[in-house]
Design a protein around this motif. Structure first.
Motif, PDB file in Angstrom:
ATOM      1  N   ALA A   9       0.831  -1.209   0.000  1.00  0.00           N
ATOM      2  CA  ALA A   9       0.000   0.000   0.000  1.00  0.00           C
ATOM      3  C   ALA A   9       0.864   1.257   0.000  1.00  0.00           C
ATOM      4  O   ALA A   9       0.567   2.232  -0.705  1.00  0.00           O
ATOM      5  N   VAL A  12       2.418   1.664  -3.483  1.00  0.00           N
ATOM      6  CA  VAL A  12       1.448   2.152  -4.474  1.00  0.00           C
ATOM      7  C   VAL A  12       1.246   3.657  -4.314  1.00  0.00           C
ATOM      8  O   VAL A  12       1.237   4.405  -5.306  1.00  0.00           O
ATOM      9  N   TRP A 225      -3.568  -2.254  -5.962  1.00  0.00           N
ATOM     10  CA  TRP A 225      -4.548  -1.543  -5.133  1.00  0.00           C
ATOM     11  C   TRP A 225      -5.876  -2.306  -5.113  1.00  0.00           C
ATOM     12  O   TRP A 225      -6.511  -2.432  -4.065  1.00  0.00           O
ATOM     13  N   ALA A 241      -4.025   6.390   0.432  1.00  0.00           N
ATOM     14  CA  ALA A 241      -4.069   7.315  -0.700  1.00  0.00           C
ATOM     15  C   ALA A 241      -3.827   8.751  -0.266  1.00  0.00           C
ATOM     16  O   ALA A 241      -3.479   9.599  -1.092  1.00  0.00           O
ATOM     17  N   LEU A 298     -10.275   3.778  -6.392  1.00  0.00           N
ATOM     18  CA  LEU A 298      -8.842   3.978  -6.502  1.00  0.00           C
ATOM     19  C   LEU A 298      -8.476   5.447  -6.329  1.00  0.00           C
ATOM     20  O   LEU A 298      -8.050   6.124  -7.250  1.00  0.00           O
ATOM     21  N   LYS A 300      -6.283   7.948  -6.061  1.00  0.00           N
ATOM     22  CA  LYS A 300      -4.885   8.132  -6.296  1.00  0.00           C
ATOM     23  C   LYS A 300      -4.587   9.423  -6.985  1.00  0.00           C
ATOM     24  O   LYS A 300      -5.463  10.113  -7.360  1.00  0.00           O
TER      25      LYS A 300
END
Length: 302
Positions: A9, A12, A225, A241, A298, A300
């Motif tokens: 995590a 990412v 993710w 995130a 997601l 991001k």
């Protein structure tokens, strides 16, 4: 979460934050349309080996045009026209604000009091940022950039119609659907000759940035993710995130020497605090299903 998954995590989030820097470097040589098209073309390579997921073409195109094409093209345009990378990473994350607002309008999902507070805080931060526009980038560039979180939010809601569809296959095909019109747009706006020159004279640095954006940030990071969201509650995964804008801002400061005035910095931090309130608040059990779906959006960015 297992230590290995916590590390995934974190990686990412770091990857998505660094993607803003990679985009800025690639945009020194490529137009926003061409850079975004190449990013998605690389991420769409798995489509050569996997079938289209069982989802209607109309929904696939709608998700692709919002969650990917609209979000990332407007991002690239904003960066290419002077919006600082760190600020871009924060503005994109404000999609959480728009997602909650659109969900309330479209589905009648009433936000909790804490979510409402988070929306208000994030909106205040955006207004503070608006007060700094015009000094180092234009109002028009910022207006186009705001299309990114709005498109992201609409894509989040459309993604709910793809329940049960394998995420890796879905995102690969979403990239393919986005790449094709973007190549056409690049040819129309830039012209065939300049587009060909950009492709044939691309530096190794720009090529590596595109490879990182397409293969790592878009394809691999999205898949990892999605796997985390499959194995753990969204409430445990999505907060990671929040690291994306911090990584993006820090990396931009180191690589490009980006600095923020007091008002802009305060606005950026206010937006992040608002997002944290929206994401970290405990939601009623009745909304638990929506929470998982929101996580799968997601959050991001790059």
């Amino acid at each position: 979460m297992k230590p290995a998954d916590i590390l995934i995590a974190l990686m990412v989030a770091i990857t998505w934050g660094l993607a803003f820097v990679a985009s800025r470097i690639a945009l020194d040589e490529l137009s926003p349309e061409l850079m975004t098209a190449l990013r998605f073309a690389i991420a769409a390579v798995p489509c050569l080996f996997i079938r289209k997921p069982k989802i209607a073409w109309s929904l696939l195109i709608a998700i692709s045009c919002t969650l990917f094409l609209g979000q990332f093209l407007s991002q690239a345009y904003g960066i290419a026209h002077g919006v600082p990378v760190g600020l871009t990473s924060v503005v994109v994350q404000s999609q959480a604000l728009f997602t909650i607002g659109f969900a309330a309008l479209a589905f009648g999902e009433r936000p909790t009091p804490m979510q409402t507070l988070g929306v208000a805080i994030a909106a205040l931060g955006l207004l503070m940022i608006c007060g700094t526009i015009g000094y180092d980038f234009s109002v028009g560039a910022f207006a186009v950039l705001l299309i990114s979180p709005i498109s992201f939010a609409i894509g989040n809601l459309l993604l709910r119609g793809a329940r049960g569809v394998p995420m890796f296959e879905l995102f690969a095909w979403l990239c393919l659907v986005s790449a094709l019109p973007l190549f056409v747009l690049a040819l129309v706006t830039n012209g065939p000759a300049p587009t060909w020159v950009s492709l044939t004279h691309m530096s190794l640095t720009a090529g590596l940035c595109l490879l990182a954006l397409g293969a790592v940030s878009t394809s691999i990071a999205y898949w990892l993710w999605g796997r985390l969201l499959r194995d753990y509650p969204a409430a445990q995964v999505v907060p990671f995130a929040l690291l994306v804008p911090f990584v993006g801002s820090a990396a931009s400061s180191i690589v490009f020497g980006e600095r923020f005035g007091p008002l802009r910095l305060a606005g950026m931090l206010t937006v992040i605090v608002g997002i944290a309130v929206m994401v970290l608040v405990r939601r009623p059990k009745a909304l638990s299903g929506n929470k998982a779906l929101s996580g799968k959006s997601l959050e991001k960015t790059a």
